[in-house]
Enzyme design. Structure first.
Site, PDB file in Angstrom:
ATOM      1  N   CYS A  56       0.833  -1.185   0.000  1.00 38.06           N
ATOM      2  CA  CYS A  56       0.000   0.000   0.000  1.00 38.06           C
ATOM      3  C   CYS A  56       0.878   1.249   0.000  1.00 38.06           C
ATOM      4  O   CYS A  56       1.950   1.268   0.604  1.00 38.06           O
ATOM      5  CB  CYS A  56      -0.941   0.094   1.191  1.00 38.06           C
ATOM      6  SG  CYS A  56      -2.046  -1.285   1.387  1.00 38.06           S
ATOM      7  N   ARG A  76       4.043  -0.550  -4.721  1.00 40.39           N
ATOM      8  CA  ARG A  76       3.784  -1.023  -3.359  1.00 40.39           C
ATOM      9  C   ARG A  76       2.438  -1.729  -3.227  1.00 40.39           C
ATOM     10  O   ARG A  76       2.158  -2.354  -2.204  1.00 40.39           O
ATOM     11  CB  ARG A  76       3.820   0.156  -2.384  1.00 40.39           C
ATOM     12  CG  ARG A  76       5.190   0.767  -2.239  1.00 40.39           C
ATOM     13  CD  ARG A  76       5.147   1.894  -1.253  1.00 40.39           C
ATOM     14  NE  ARG A  76       4.888   1.415   0.087  1.00 40.39           N
ATOM     15  CZ  ARG A  76       5.810   1.279   1.026  1.00 40.39           C
ATOM     16  NH1 ARG A  76       7.051   1.598   0.770  1.00 40.39           N
ATOM     17  NH2 ARG A  76       5.489   0.844   2.221  1.00 40.39           N
ATOM     18  N   HIS A 117      14.033 -37.856  -4.277  1.00 40.28           N
ATOM     19  CA  HIS A 117      13.302 -38.270  -3.071  1.00 40.28           C
ATOM     20  C   HIS A 117      11.813 -37.951  -3.195  1.00 40.28           C
ATOM     21  O   HIS A 117      11.110 -37.894  -2.186  1.00 40.28           O
ATOM     22  CB  HIS A 117      13.909 -37.594  -1.837  1.00 40.28           C
ATOM     23  CG  HIS A 117      15.310 -38.045  -1.564  1.00 40.28           C
ATOM     24  ND1 HIS A 117      15.586 -39.279  -1.018  1.00 40.28           N
ATOM     25  CD2 HIS A 117      16.510 -37.465  -1.810  1.00 40.28           C
ATOM     26  CE1 HIS A 117      16.903 -39.422  -0.907  1.00 40.28           C
ATOM     27  NE2 HIS A 117      17.479 -38.334  -1.397  1.00 40.28           N
ATOM     28  N   LYS A 138       5.442  -4.713  -3.416  1.00 40.15           N
ATOM     29  CA  LYS A 138       6.797  -4.537  -2.904  1.00 40.15           C
ATOM     30  C   LYS A 138       6.680  -4.184  -1.428  1.00 40.15           C
ATOM     31  O   LYS A 138       5.773  -3.461  -1.044  1.00 40.15           O
ATOM     32  CB  LYS A 138       7.433  -3.376  -3.671  1.00 40.15           C
ATOM     33  CG  LYS A 138       8.920  -3.244  -3.472  1.00 40.15           C
ATOM     34  CD  LYS A 138       9.654  -4.066  -4.488  1.00 40.15           C
ATOM     35  CE  LYS A 138      11.147  -3.943  -4.377  1.00 40.15           C
ATOM     36  NZ  LYS A 138      11.801  -5.086  -5.029  1.00 40.15           N
ATOM     37  N   GLU A 165      16.193 -19.148  -5.938  1.00 37.31           N
ATOM     38  CA  GLU A 165      15.920 -17.785  -6.381  1.00 37.31           C
ATOM     39  C   GLU A 165      15.459 -17.774  -7.843  1.00 37.31           C
ATOM     40  O   GLU A 165      14.556 -17.021  -8.208  1.00 37.31           O
ATOM     41  CB  GLU A 165      17.173 -16.924  -6.161  1.00 37.31           C
ATOM     42  CG  GLU A 165      17.079 -15.487  -6.638  1.00 37.31           C
ATOM     43  CD  GLU A 165      15.944 -14.686  -6.012  1.00 37.31           C
ATOM     44  OE1 GLU A 165      15.317 -15.143  -5.044  1.00 37.31           O
ATOM     45  OE2 GLU A 165      15.659 -13.601  -6.540  1.00 37.31           O
ATOM     46  N   LYS A 199      11.932 -16.245  -9.096  1.00 38.54           N
ATOM     47  CA  LYS A 199      11.816 -15.200 -10.135  1.00 38.54           C
ATOM     48  C   LYS A 199      10.841 -15.647 -11.215  1.00 38.54           C
ATOM     49  O   LYS A 199       9.967 -14.896 -11.623  1.00 38.54           O
ATOM     50  CB  LYS A 199      13.169 -14.898 -10.791  1.00 38.54           C
ATOM     51  CG  LYS A 199      14.143 -14.083 -10.003  1.00 38.54           C
ATOM     52  CD  LYS A 199      13.777 -12.635  -9.797  1.00 38.54           C
ATOM     53  CE  LYS A 199      12.958 -12.432  -8.566  1.00 38.54           C
ATOM     54  NZ  LYS A 199      13.609 -12.277  -7.316  1.00 38.54           N
ATOM     55  N   TRP A 252      -3.055  -2.617  -1.446  1.00 39.51           N
ATOM     56  CA  TRP A 252      -2.837  -4.060  -1.554  1.00 39.51           C
ATOM     57  C   TRP A 252      -3.768  -4.660  -0.501  1.00 39.51           C
ATOM     58  O   TRP A 252      -3.553  -4.498   0.700  1.00 39.51           O
ATOM     59  CB  TRP A 252      -1.383  -4.418  -1.259  1.00 39.51           C
ATOM     60  CG  TRP A 252      -1.073  -5.854  -1.481  1.00 39.51           C
ATOM     61  CD1 TRP A 252      -0.717  -6.453  -2.656  1.00 39.51           C
ATOM     62  CD2 TRP A 252      -1.064  -6.902  -0.492  1.00 39.51           C
ATOM     63  NE1 TRP A 252      -0.493  -7.789  -2.452  1.00 39.51           N
ATOM     64  CE2 TRP A 252      -0.707  -8.093  -1.133  1.00 39.51           C
ATOM     65  CE3 TRP A 252      -1.337  -6.929   0.882  1.00 39.51           C
ATOM     66  CZ2 TRP A 252      -0.611  -9.316  -0.468  1.00 39.51           C
ATOM     67  CZ3 TRP A 252      -1.240  -8.140   1.548  1.00 39.51           C
ATOM     68  CH2 TRP A 252      -0.876  -9.323   0.868  1.00 39.51           C
ATOM     69  N   GLU A 307       7.053 -15.845  -9.929  1.00 45.32           N
ATOM     70  CA  GLU A 307       6.346 -14.619  -9.545  1.00 45.32           C
ATOM     71  C   GLU A 307       6.039 -13.720 -10.723  1.00 45.32           C
ATOM     72  O   GLU A 307       5.055 -12.992 -10.695  1.00 45.32           O
ATOM     73  CB  GLU A 307       7.069 -13.863  -8.433  1.00 45.32           C
ATOM     74  CG  GLU A 307       8.377 -13.240  -8.806  1.00 45.32           C
ATOM     75  CD  GLU A 307       9.057 -12.530  -7.635  1.00 45.32           C
ATOM     76  OE1 GLU A 307       8.379 -12.059  -6.723  1.00 45.32           O
ATOM     77  OE2 GLU A 307      10.299 -12.454  -7.656  1.00 45.32           O
ATOM     78  N   ASN A 362      -2.043   2.576   5.967  1.00 38.77           N
ATOM     79  CA  ASN A 362      -1.278   1.343   5.707  1.00 38.77           C
ATOM     80  C   ASN A 362      -1.177   0.589   7.023  1.00 38.77           C
ATOM     81  O   ASN A 362      -1.052   1.213   8.080  1.00 38.77           O
ATOM     82  CB  ASN A 362       0.148   1.661   5.242  1.00 38.77           C
ATOM     83  CG  ASN A 362       0.184   2.188   3.824  1.00 38.77           C
ATOM     84  OD1 ASN A 362      -0.830   2.181   3.119  1.00 38.77           O
ATOM     85  ND2 ASN A 362       1.339   2.643   3.402  1.00 38.77           N
ATOM     86  N   GLY A 363      -1.162  -0.739   6.950  1.00 39.58           N
ATOM     87  CA  GLY A 363      -1.044  -1.534   8.171  1.00 39.58           C
ATOM     88  C   GLY A 363      -2.338  -2.259   8.467  1.00 39.58           C
ATOM     89  O   GLY A 363      -3.224  -2.359   7.596  1.00 39.58           O
TER      90      GLY A 363
END
Ligand code: F6R
Length: 613
Positions: free
Chosen positions: A2, A27, A509, A608, A486, A490, A79, A493, A105-106
């Protein structure tokens, strides 16, 4: 997560707010809204989806003169946490009179209880959000003094907040406060701009005040008065942002992600510059705040992080063990605080975070501090909460990372961790000559990365062969295992291909059951002690018909031969080679996503800087 913008000036508030939202859109981007004060009235415009929708809506509904006239307003890009990303749930939210507007925000954790109490007093709520409850609570507390009303309301709130509040009855001020969610106040010439991060401010001014937790400020176009929630004045220094407005723009690249991948040689030079001691074969990281003697006595390194930063920490784990002979471990920040981490004053806890705002990593820092460990941070965003909370640490100097998918932060984090391990190693394990060898390897990391970036066109061509796949495996061993994790992160996402990162030996396994003829396996098989074993695992996948893309060391024909496709990266120390290897995977994921037509910089459901747990 947000974005908040607030503006006070002489005119043009709506345009400033919308362009600020565009800069903050990374964000959160599922809905957006803004509120203006005009003629002692609050006017609100909201839209589901991107800021572009809000811009269109506001220009359709509002008189162009209002755009020029209104001088005070607040805005938000969301968000979703409570309630789906609809127009009605978008911020700003109003109190019951419609005279007060709030962006937040929060998370207000006790919003259900507060809502029930307010409903009992006759309040009606239009949305499903916790934020609307806070707006009503402020209205309920308002006896003609907005500042006091916000103080009174926030003192009843459990949870986290970064807020900006306006009232049509007090049109020349914005009240802003924070607890656990950042707020920066930009001080311009006859204007003030409030934001949840500096990227919305940098076009206006370099002079800022960072609020601390439980600060509340009365902001006008010409003044900032910071107090605590008990109305006691507190002093907060004016800081210089030191950010260039151009750094938050795409600069001719199609996407921020591609720009940030290309920025890596420069970002890495900035992260490394002045920190290698090429005389003593060590590194100079003053921010670590430890003497060489203290370092020699450290018992253990514990790294706490999330996501991409977690993967960088895992490379760091190998580096601390291999270079410094010190026990090192990585903990998911979200787990760390809810188990019983056994820590003492010989434990060196490093919180690793690009944004410096990740809620779980911040909570882990607090937990480690409470347990008496020696805590420092490795953060990119200067002045961020984790940087300030730890008080000591090392900045990455990677420059703003706008793309939701992290790239340059990872490579800079690994480089700084290598320098930390080198410093510890020189105090504990190896000679000046050995230290010098490693230092010289670290010194050329920017050039190694530049060499991979020059293969962009080749990587784009290879990516064409993987565009139609819906599943992929990434495998590696040793320090290339976190690189595989990683790489998978990438790809999934930004391209929405289901990608799994596995230790190469773990595949048999269980997950190998999923391999079918043509299933892509991306094997990170650069030279190092684990390479031959990785090639053995590649053979197991080939035997089941998998399509193999190898990340291999230049000139390693043995590795090239077992791959269907390969991207070669320059020869380097196996720990250093993680960096060019990951850059190859960043470019690969980028091109697969681009060819699939994905929204690369703003993937679905993501944002983000994850400031909720
Ligand atoms: C993935 C990504 C995230 C972040 C994670 C931690 O590309 O960006 O996984 O790495 O949310 O964020 P920071 O490093 O800001 O703590």
């Amino acid at each position: 997560m947000c974005g908040i913008v607030g503006y006070l000036g002489k005119a043009n508030a709506a345009s400033v707010l919308i362009s600020g939202l565009k800069r903050l859109e990374y964000r959160g981007y599922d809905s957006a809204g803004l509120a203006l004060i005009d003629n002692e009235q609050i006017l609100v415009s909201k839209a589901a989806g991107k800021v572009a929708n809000l811009n269109e809506r506001a220009h359709t509904n509002w008189d162009p003169e209002l755009f020029e006239r209104a001088a005070t307003g607040i805005a938000h890009t969301r968000w979703a946490t409570h309630g789906p990303p609809t127009e009605v749930n978008a911020h700003p939210h109003l109190d019951q009179t419609g005279d007060i507007a709030l962006v937040h925000n929060g998370i207000i954790e006790n919003y259900r209880a507060l809502r029930a109490r307010l409903e009992g007093k006759g309040h009606h709520f239009a949305s499903e959000t916790d934020t609307e409850v806070l707006a009503h609570l402020i209205g309920d507390c308002d006896n003609g003094d907005l500042f006091q009303a916000v103080c009174d309301a926030l003192s009843q709130v459990e949870g986290t907040f970064g807020v900006a509040v306006i009232s049509s009855r007090e049109p020349d001020k914005i009240i802003t406060a924070r607890r656990g969610s950042p707020i920066v106040i930009g001080i311009g010439d006859g204007e003030a701009i409030i934001a949840s991060d500096a990227s919305a401010i940098v076009a206006h001014t370099q002079r800022v005040i960072y609020l601390d937790d439980n600060d509340i400020a009365i902001v006008t176009a010409d003044s900032v008065d910071v107090r605590d929630l008990n109305n006691i004045p507190v002093t907060r220094e004016i800081a210089e942002l030191g950010l260039d407005a151009g750094a938050t723009e795409k600069g001719g690249f199609e996407h921020f992600m591609l720009k940030e991948i290309h920025e890596q040689p420069e970002a890495l030079s900035n992260a490394i510059r002045g920190r290698l001691d090429l005389h003593l074969g060590s590194s100079v990281l003053a921010g670590m705040g430890t003497s060489q003697r203290e370092l020699a006595e450290l018992g253990r390194v514990v790294m706490v992080a999330c996501g991409t930063s977690l993967h960088a920490s895992m490379v760091g784990e190998y580096a601390f063990e291999d270079l410094a002979d010190i026990h090192a471990e990585v903990q998911q920040a979200a787990e760390f605080r809810y188990r019983n981490p056994i820590l003492g004053n010989r434990d060196f806890v490093i919180a690793i975070s690009q944004s410096g705002e990740t809620a779980d990593t911040l909570a882990a820092v607090k937990e480690a501090q409470q347990k008496g460990a020696f805590v420092m941070s490795l953060v990119n965003v200067v002045g961020s909460t984790i940087a300030r909370e730890t008080g000591r640490g090392v900045y990455l100097h990677a420059g703003p990372e706008i793309s939701v998918a992290s790239t340059k932060a990872f490579t800079c984090q690994v480089s700084v961790l290598l320098m930390m391990a080198l410093k510890l190693g020189r105090g504990r394990r190896f000679s000046r000559e050995e230290g010098l060898k490693i230092a010289r390897e670290i010194e050329i990391i920017p050039e190694l990365v530049a060499q991979v970036i020059r293969k962009n066109d080749l990587i784009a061509e290879i990516a064409e062969g993987y565009v139609k796949d819906e599943h992929a495996f990434f495998i590696g061993r040793g320090p290339m295992y976190p690189v595989a994790l990683e790489g998978a992160l990438k790809l999934k996402e930004i391209s929405y291909i289901h990608a799994e990162g596995y230790h190469a030996a773990e595949l048999k396994h269980g997950p190998i059951a999923l391999l079918q003829p043509g299933t892509p396996v991306i094997a990170v098989a650069c030279e190092g002690p684990a390479k031959d074993k990785t090639l053995g695992n590649v053979e197991e996948c080939r035997a089941r018909g998998a399509k193999i893309l190898g990340i291999v060391t230049e000139g390693d024909t043995e590795a090239e031969e077992v791959m269907d496709d390969f991207i070669s990266v320059p020869r380097a120390h196996p720990l250093v080679a993680t960096i060019p290897a990951v850059v190859a995977l960043q470019l690969f994921s980028y091109h697969v996503a681009r060819l699939r037509g994905c929204e690369i910089d703003q993937p679905r459901n993501l944002a983000k800087s994850v400031t909720v747990e």
